[in-house]
Design an enzyme around this catalytic site. Structure first.
Site, PDB file in Angstrom:
ATOM      1  N   ASP A   1     -29.524   8.611   9.810  1.00 12.16           N
ATOM      2  CA  ASP A   1     -30.852   8.774  10.401  1.00 12.16           C
ATOM      3  C   ASP A   1     -31.119  10.168  10.945  1.00 12.16           C
ATOM      4  O   ASP A   1     -32.072  10.369  11.706  1.00 12.16           O
ATOM      5  CB  ASP A   1     -31.073   7.718  11.494  1.00 12.16           C
ATOM      6  CG  ASP A   1     -31.541   6.395  10.890  1.00 12.16           C
ATOM      7  OD1 ASP A   1     -32.159   6.434   9.807  1.00 12.16           O
ATOM      8  OD2 ASP A   1     -31.283   5.339  11.487  1.00 12.16           O
ATOM      9  N   ASP A  41     -34.809   2.035   4.900  1.00  8.87           N
ATOM     10  CA  ASP A  41     -35.202   3.048   5.884  1.00  8.87           C
ATOM     11  C   ASP A  41     -34.766   4.449   5.455  1.00  8.87           C
ATOM     12  O   ASP A  41     -35.456   5.439   5.722  1.00  8.87           O
ATOM     13  CB  ASP A  41     -34.570   2.770   7.252  1.00  8.87           C
ATOM     14  CG  ASP A  41     -34.489   1.309   7.619  1.00  8.87           C
ATOM     15  OD1 ASP A  41     -34.398   0.460   6.710  1.00  8.87           O
ATOM     16  OD2 ASP A  41     -34.488   1.006   8.820  1.00  8.87           O
TER      17      ASP A  41
HETATM   18  N1  GLY Z   1     -35.004   2.476  10.972  1.00  2.00           N
HETATM   19  C1  GLY Z   1     -34.898   1.359  11.783  1.00  2.00           C
HETATM   20  C2  GLY Z   1     -36.148   0.583  11.916  1.00  2.00           C
HETATM   21  O1  GLY Z   1     -37.085   0.782  11.178  1.00  2.00           O
HETATM   22  O2  GLY Z   1     -36.213  -0.237  12.787  1.00  2.00           O
END
Ligand code: GLY
Length: 584
Positions: free
Chosen positions: A118, A177
């Site tokens: 992330d 994601d």
């Molecule tokens: N990337 C984690 C979420 O969308 O909650």
């Protein structure tokens, strides 16, 4: 705004042969929400005890939960500084650059973090926006190091960015994601790291092959064995293995649109269409999805709607098929129309955020029906994709530091300036619109080289050397919007001013008067200040623009600018030296 009309419009969206319904979302809605956002973000900066933690989701007592900026696995820390960078884009106010920078720098510690996929979310929203809007190489260098860290997670055997070491149940997983994290790699591939492009492309293709179902719906995760065979796939934040988590689908729509923008590879346009068409076909009437398309528990997720609205404004600008282009744009504006309605906008509630009704992680029982900092960020991004240069009013400020707006460093030689001015009181006790150069901080009236003043006598005046001049008495009137045009010669240090009041011809206020005699030396017309003397907001300036009268801009204002052009934020609007009354 009418939600039933939007719902009826959705049928049209999906029936390619039928003209889309007219939509109500306008520039005025965007400005209204940006004004609200400005206040909410300012309140949050004032409420937070320091810059060591960033806001994440709202609590019922009107405060934010926060996450340590040093947390290596958390993914949300970039969105608060990112929102402030977007606020800086709105009106080029140094105060927002200062605030955004203050909240961006604590994230530098993340640049060597190799424990998370992330890093794209954390660093592109903060440092990426900072680099785009300032061109400061400090931000670029941090971004490049961050991209190097993210690239260490690339598994070349499988062709994916390995996502989630923290989950002991997974071996080598990807989640939908991660599609958005790829932006950091793609940006880096254009900024000295060409090898990262293939990593992003391979990851996106693998996600398409294994996480997207034939009907365009999606699994949230795919877990692989070391040899690349699939170990399992299903959901982490969604309802079930066979369901489609709305935000997971939103990340795919955003991710494939972004992949197509960077690569021009038609496979990504096709992918964006597939995941988008599933999403649109399964929306309820108000175009804000349930948190999972197949779950019986009904909780809207406004964050998914904001992400998709932003993505579809991008996709509609890139789409090669005219029918789809209209369909995606109409859908995006319908989503925004819904999000700015009282049903979703947090205005008038005790939420510290912008959007109500987001869902963080329902299966974990966390963050259900709350404001989410990432929903707010993509909402702001969507508003600025709708119009990168909204006609956002510059309200006069008592504070010199808050009165300023940056105009860029390219305004040298002879420049034209235009703006609209609306007094909001009967008598304005010497409030001014003034200008100086990009490097001169305005700390007093004496820093302004040229200025238009609303005098205590009720007329407009202009700075001339040591005093103020006017050729004609032009009264200002509360609530009436007058148009100003300046011709400025930065070499001769002289300028002329013309004023047009509604229904009358343009008249000259001053002719070739001198810059303030004791003003600082200036190199460019780089800064405007709108200063009140009695109370904040005693008058406002709209549609301020500065341009070269000798070189009319080649690039007209576009509702969707490609990213390369976003970097030139001072691209002026088309102009005519003698605008007609109807253009004012
Ligand atoms: N990337 C984690 C979420 O969308 O909650």
């Amino acid at each position: 705004m009418g939600l039933s009309r939007i719902g009826a419009g959705l049928g049209c969206l999906l029936g390619a042969m039928v003209a889309p319904a007219a939509l109500a979302f306008t520039d005025a809605d965007a400005v209204r929400v940006l004004t609200f956002a400005r206040a909410q973000l300012a309140d949050t900066t004032a409420e937070l005890p320091g810059v060591t933690r960033s806001p994440k989701s709202s609590l019922s007592n009107g405060t934010w939960t926060t996450v340590a900026n040093t947390d290596r696995i958390a993914w949300t820390q970039g969105f608060f500084p990112g929102s402030m960078w977007l606020m800086f884009q709105v009106a080029s106010e140094p105060i927002w650059r200062e605030r955004a920078d203050l909240w961006t720098r604590p994230l530098e510690v993340q640049k060597t973090n190799t424990e998370t996929h992330d890093l794209g979310f954390k660093m592109y929203t903060s440092y990426g926006e900072a680099w785009r809007l300032t061109g400061n190489t400090y931000y670029r260098d941090v971004l490049l190091t961050s991209a190097d860290s993210l690239a260490t997670r690339y598994n070349s055997q499988i062709g994916i960015i390995d996502c989630c070491d923290w989950n002991p149940n997974w071996n080598i997983p990807l989640v939908t994601d991660t599609m958005v994290d790829l932006q950091l790699l793609l940006w880096a591939s254009q900024n000295g790291r060409p090898a990262y492009r293939a990593m992003a492309i391979n990851h996106a293709l693998k996600t398409l092959a294994d996480a997207v179902r034939p009907d365009g719906s999606s699994f949230h995760y795919v877990d692989y064995r070391a040899d690349g065979t699939i170990r399992s796939r299903g959901t982490y934040q969604g309802y079930s293995t066979t369901s489609t988590w709305a935000r997971g689908q939103a990340w795919l729509i955003y991710g494939y649109s972004m992949m197509y923008r960077y690569t021009g590879d038609a496979r990504f346009l096709t992918a964006a269409r597939r995941v988008t068409d599933y999403y649109l076909a399964n929306l309820p009437a108000d175009l804000v999805p349930n948190w999972d398309f197949n779950a019986p528990m009904q909780y809207k997720d406004s964050s998914a709607a904001a992400i998709v609205a932003s993505a579809l404004l991008e996709l509609s600008g890139l789409e090669t098929d005219a029918t789809r282009r209209t369909r995606y744009r109409t859908a995006a504006l319908g989503m925004l129309d819904s999000l700015v309605s009282p049903a979703y906008l947090a205005q008038g509630t005790n939420s510290p955020g912008l959007l109500l009704h987001g869902v963080g992680n329902l299966p974990a029982g966390q963050e259900i029906d709350v404001s989410l900092i990432y929903g707010d960020y993509y909402f702001l991004e969507a508003l600025l994709r709708f119009n990168p240069r909204p006609n956002y009013p510059w309200y006069a400020k008592l504070s010199f530091s808050r009165s300023q707006h940056l105009l860029g460093t390219n305004n040298t030689g002879t420049r034209a300036v235009e703006f609209d001015l609306t007094p909001l009181r009967d008598v304005i006790d010497g409030g001014v619109v003034g200008w100086t150069d990009s490097s001169t901080e305005v700390t007093s009236f004496s820093r302004l080289n040229l200025a238009v003043r609303l005098s205590t006598d009720g007329i407009y005046q202009a700075r001339n050397g040591a005093g103020w001049s006017w050729l004609r008495r032009i009264p200002y009137v509360r609530g009436r919007t007058d148009h100003f045009r300046l011709s400025v010669d930065l070499v001769a240090r002289r300028y002329s001013v013309w004023v047009t009041v509604p229904g009358a011809a343009e008249v000259q206020l001053v002719n070739n008067v001198a810059f303030r005699s004791d003003g600082p030396f200036i190199n460019d017309l780089g800064r405007a200040a709108v200063i009140a003397t009695t109370e904040d907001s005693e008058f406002r300036v709209n549609s301020h623009r500065v341009y070269s009268p000798k070189q009319p801009p080649a690039v007209a204002r576009a509702e969707k600018l490609p990213d390369a052009l976003w970097e030139q934020l001072d691209v002026p609007e088309p102009f005519s030296l003698e605008p007609t009354t109807s253009e004012r």
